[in-house]
Design an enzyme around this catalytic site. Sequence first.
Site, mmCIF file in Angstrom:
data_model
loop_
_atom_site.group_PDB
_atom_site.id
_atom_site.type_symbol
_atom_site.label_atom_id
_atom_site.label_comp_id
_atom_site.label_asym_id
_atom_site.label_seq_id
_atom_site.Cartn_x
_atom_site.Cartn_y
_atom_site.Cartn_z
ATOM 1 N N ASP B 306 0.850 -1.184 0.000
ATOM 2 C CA ASP B 306 0.000 0.000 0.000
ATOM 3 C C ASP B 306 0.884 1.231 0.000
ATOM 4 O OD1 ASP B 306 -2.613 -0.813 -0.156
ATOM 5 O OD2 ASP B 306 -2.607 -1.474 1.932
ATOM 6 N N GLU B 347 -2.038 18.263 6.551
ATOM 7 C CA GLU B 347 -1.761 19.120 5.394
ATOM 8 C C GLU B 347 -1.730 20.586 5.821
ATOM 9 O OE1 GLU B 347 -4.053 16.690 5.188
ATOM 10 O OE2 GLU B 347 -3.941 15.656 3.252
ATOM 11 N N THR B 377 -15.498 21.240 3.797
ATOM 12 C CA THR B 377 -16.605 20.290 3.686
ATOM 13 C C THR B 377 -16.476 19.554 2.360
ATOM 14 O OG1 THR B 377 -18.100 21.767 2.525
ATOM 15 C CG2 THR B 377 -18.169 21.855 4.933
ATOM 16 N N GLN B 379 -18.734 19.167 0.280
ATOM 17 C CA GLN B 379 -19.453 19.869 -0.782
ATOM 18 C C GLN B 379 -18.606 21.008 -1.350
ATOM 19 O OE1 GLN B 379 -21.134 19.059 2.170
ATOM 20 N NE2 GLN B 379 -21.945 17.270 1.075
ATOM 21 N N MET B 382 -13.326 23.244 -0.040
ATOM 22 C CA MET B 382 -12.436 24.378 0.251
ATOM 23 C C MET B 382 -12.469 24.606 1.742
ATOM 24 S SD MET B 382 -13.232 27.357 -2.521
ATOM 25 C CE MET B 382 -14.873 27.608 -1.913
#
Lengths: 567, 696
Positions: B306, B347, B377, B379, B382
């Site tokens: 992996d 990150e 989120t 959706q 950002m």
Amino acid sequence: MTVNGWMQILVFCSIIILLVKPLGGYMTRVFNGDRTLLSPVLVPVERALFRMAGTSEREEQRWTTYSASLLVFSLAGFLVLYCLQRFQGALPFNPAAMGGTEPGLAFNTAISFVTNTNWQNYGGESTMSYLVQMAGFTVQNFVSAATGIAIAIALIRGFTRASGKSIGNFWVDLTRCTLYILLPPCIILTLVYVYLGVPQTLGTYVDATTLEGARQTIALGPVASQLAIKMLGTNGGGFFNVNSAHPFENPDAVSNLIQMVTIFAIGAALTNVFGRMAGNQRQGWAIFAAMGILFLAGVTACYWAEAAGNPLVHALGVDGGNMEGKETRFGIALSALFAVITTAASCGAVNAMHDSFMALGGMIPLINMMLGEVIIGGVGAGLYGMLLFVIITVFVAGLMVGRTPEYLGKKIEAKEVKMAMLAVLVLPLAMLGFTAISTILPTAVASVANAGPHGFSEILYAYTSAAANNGSAFGGLTGNTPWYNITLGISMWMGRFFVIIPALAIAGSLAAKKTVPESPGTFPTHGGLFVGLLIGVILIVGGLTFFPALAVGPIVEHLAIGLGQTF
Amino acid sequence: MSQSKSPSLMDSSILAPAIAGAFKKLNPRTLAKNPVMFVVAVVSTLTTVLFIKDVATGGPSLGFSFQIIIWLWFTVLFANFAEAVAEGRGKAQADSLRRARTETQAKLLSGEDRTTFRLVPGASLKVGDIVLIEAGDIIPSDGEVIEGIASVNESAITGESAPVIRESGGDRSAVTGGTQVLSDWLWVRITSAAGSTFIDRMIALVEGAERKKTPNEIALNILLAGMTLIFVLATATIPSFAAYAGGSIPVVVLVALFVTLIPTTIGALLSAIGIAGMNRLIQFNVLAMSGRAVEAAGDVDTLLLDKTGTITFGNRQAAEFLPVKGVTDEELADAAQLASLADETPEGRSIVILAQERYGVAARDTHGLDATFVPFTAQSRMSGVDMVGSAIRKGAVDAVLAYVNRTAAASGTSGTTLATRATADVVRNLQGIAGQIARGGGTPLAVARDGDLLGVIYLKDVVKGGIRERFAELRRMGIRTVMITGDNPLTAAAIAAEAGVDDFLAQATPENKLDLIREEQSKGKLVAMCGDGTNDAPALAQADVGVAMNTGTVAAREAGNMVDLDSDPTKLIEIVGIGKQLLMTRGALTTFSIANDIAKYFAIIPAMFLAFYPQLGALNVMGLQTPQSAILSAIIFNALIIVALIPLSLRGVKYRAVGAGALLSRNLLIYGLGGVIVPFAGIKAIDVIITSLGLA
């Protein structure tokens, strides 16, 4: 040892090395069913034969069917040969009016020829009719050799096929081998031998009056045709009692060279067939190298022992090497070379009497046979015998690279090891087992000509030669007794079929396996290291077993001679 | 079970029981499992009986026979001892496991809504029962969490004291009997009946109770049995040869020759080598469910690894800020840092750190900014920050572009020039940078402030240090590495190139993973992989070596044939090494054992026949003093070499990551040539000692 002697040995070796590739290429084409030079003539013949036999080149057999076909064929050959001998008195082509052979001898001889051994408990010219020699022995000389080659090819297919069920078709292999590989050279060789002075006649024996006025019967017969296949098929059964020492069976140095070369030709070339079929000729050369090194070691030892001569004779003021039992037209070097070739290759033809060799000189042929006739070996038999040792070698040492042992991409697992060990086990069982019984059986010991260790060697040599399917005799032993006829017959049978069946079982098991691709982690089997390893395993696993027997036979005899003792 | 150093060979806690074990293993039924040693025991018994008869009738050279018999029995005992020592090391580990398997009371839930429970003994639980486990409870048996989340102390099996989270659903739903819930509660469906739990199996494995012979071991045993039979023939025929020569040989001498010739060294150590191989894995915190799996590990041709966690650190990190034309590095770094201040993901952290270290943007306190942070989120794709008069966003390139367009459209009415600044030129510039990053295997994050595109943050999968060298090493061993990743092919290719793997499988799904394994296997290759999720189970089961992570699901653990208690996928590489070492040790000792025979022949044959063929004295190349000392020296050497090689068989032959050819020549030199030479020296030395002691 002389420079001239070594030059002759060198010439022989060079011819063999030169023959390996072209002959190997031709044989590969034959067994792959590709077109060859002889195809236009032979394809219609083989088609007709296949049709008559109700088979086809496309029909493939599993290892079990292949083995069954082989066994049935051998059994039939045995029965025909047995009957021919028993009833030869009533059959044609019997100018010397030979009577039927007695059952024990017929049994022994029939097995002997079916197993490609050609052990002879009889003198050909005084026992067998022309019909038996031609329709019996010569036929078996061809088909027993073809059988051996077929098995080798089947085993090679096992290594080279992946996830397959079949290993070829015995009848097709047998037919092609006889038609393409054995017959054509034999026709040519027969003519060459006739040219060189070997008789080829169905006429009666010739009566002659010698210069002293004594009357002598000179035996003749269809010698040349049998001689050709006797060598090429590593059969070795002489037309005459003294085999290739007889001037009619081996007239001069040229015929001697041809005979030596033809003994090794097919066996040596089969290593190349193996390499080609495996897709890497170096694999074949590696096996050839292992055989070659063992062979040269044997030649050197034997030639040295014979050239050094007998210290007891030297003490009498006679210098030089040991010429007892050797033909002056061949000399020491060619006699020693012939002896090593014939025993390395399971041929068994002789041009000198091995019984008369020095103790160590005679030990070399013995060792060659004890190792299982894997040094070039009998046609086919040498290669499959060698591959059994390869399997053991790869298994013993292959683990040392940290992987399940592989050879040519095939994993060597329990079944292969079991079968290879079975085959390796049968030789000491027959050779040592029967020798052990014979050395304490008064009737068996009575057949021995010499006392002490040499007599022991005579018995040991007989069973070794029989079990290894060699057929050469040490001499000195009266073999035509019920005990030896039966037990030597059993030894030959064991040494042949108890190696063949495991070899074919391995072929079947390997053919069914996947081929693992080669990687840097794969045990390398084409280099010098592997060759050395293989030789080591052959000597230790195959050879050490016989050390006690050799110690109380030729070794002690040699040491005793050095101390001036005789028995 | 912690990774503490394994007990040494000289540890009395192992030696004493091992000596007792050596005698206990004289039981014929135990001995029968080892053909070579069984044969030795049989001939030892035979000679002992003959000896007793000789003592009664006053036979010749009783002292000599007695010594031979003693050493024959020592040969058997030493073999048993080797096995007992190997088992003893496992037993110590088993004992610590057994302590974890204390009797527990389980809270068996009953009723439709599972509101009530009654206390039952843990051992009475059946598969399918549902139990409640609360803080402080010991988990009664293996099971799967069906409800709840809890922290669990699994140190009993892993040796790792930090608690782990177990929760229903997902890949962390398996719980192991004998471990302890530290906080919260769980509903667990029992998956193993008493006596067959994970810990029970571990105990059985480390004790070697369930040890079955592996395929190679079986094949090797056949070889050894075959060689034993060959030497039966070689020795059993000697009496007739001697009789022919007018002599006779005592049975005890024949037996001595026979026992020294048969491969006792490898025969004695074979099972110890196998047990030690399993133990080495266990010390490594990997449990092999069978010896077969360990052996297969040595044969592996292809490793599926992996990407995440094995080849790269799990998280992407900011590597560079790439501004669009007209924006400075500092400007972009500053905006990126602001947008990431509240971003607690690895990150986000890495962006803050990069801005600080590379561009000197000082760390800022989130509280003093009067800012509202906009979380990421699925959706919006950002995240960012809204401050007074300014808004910064960072996120997926297309999401940020859409955001900029929206902002421009909204502010168009107010007549600002913002929209015009996001010209097609700038967009192209940004997309160009982003495309380059993506092609290089990185992830681009666009940054925009108040509708202005500023540039791109280059997020990079950081390849672990030294991993490239490991792969090169594997390649030299002939093992191909394949990286498995969910990334797109472009990203995958870039990381594959950087890490130096041989191949990669991008956008991996359980199905194409399984297909890849099948394809490799159809080429005759053996495949190893590790996995933890339920969707890994089919691939784990299909792989020849499937290492399940201990943190994984029950399904994964059942499917694999090894469990890594540390859940460290990198270990696959070590597991392969251990497998190879096991096979190598067997091969080396087999070669050594067989090579020994040459010297033994030269010791015994001249001695044996000397009475009637004194000429054979010339074969006594070692110059051994008397026939009796020669035979005795050979049999003593044969017995002592077993003891001498126990440490090697437990430790294993040193494994080096070099090609097979180099490995072979090295081992052949040491164990092949060494095997020929060592006994000559050893037998000679023993001969000198026993003659000086007057023993023979």
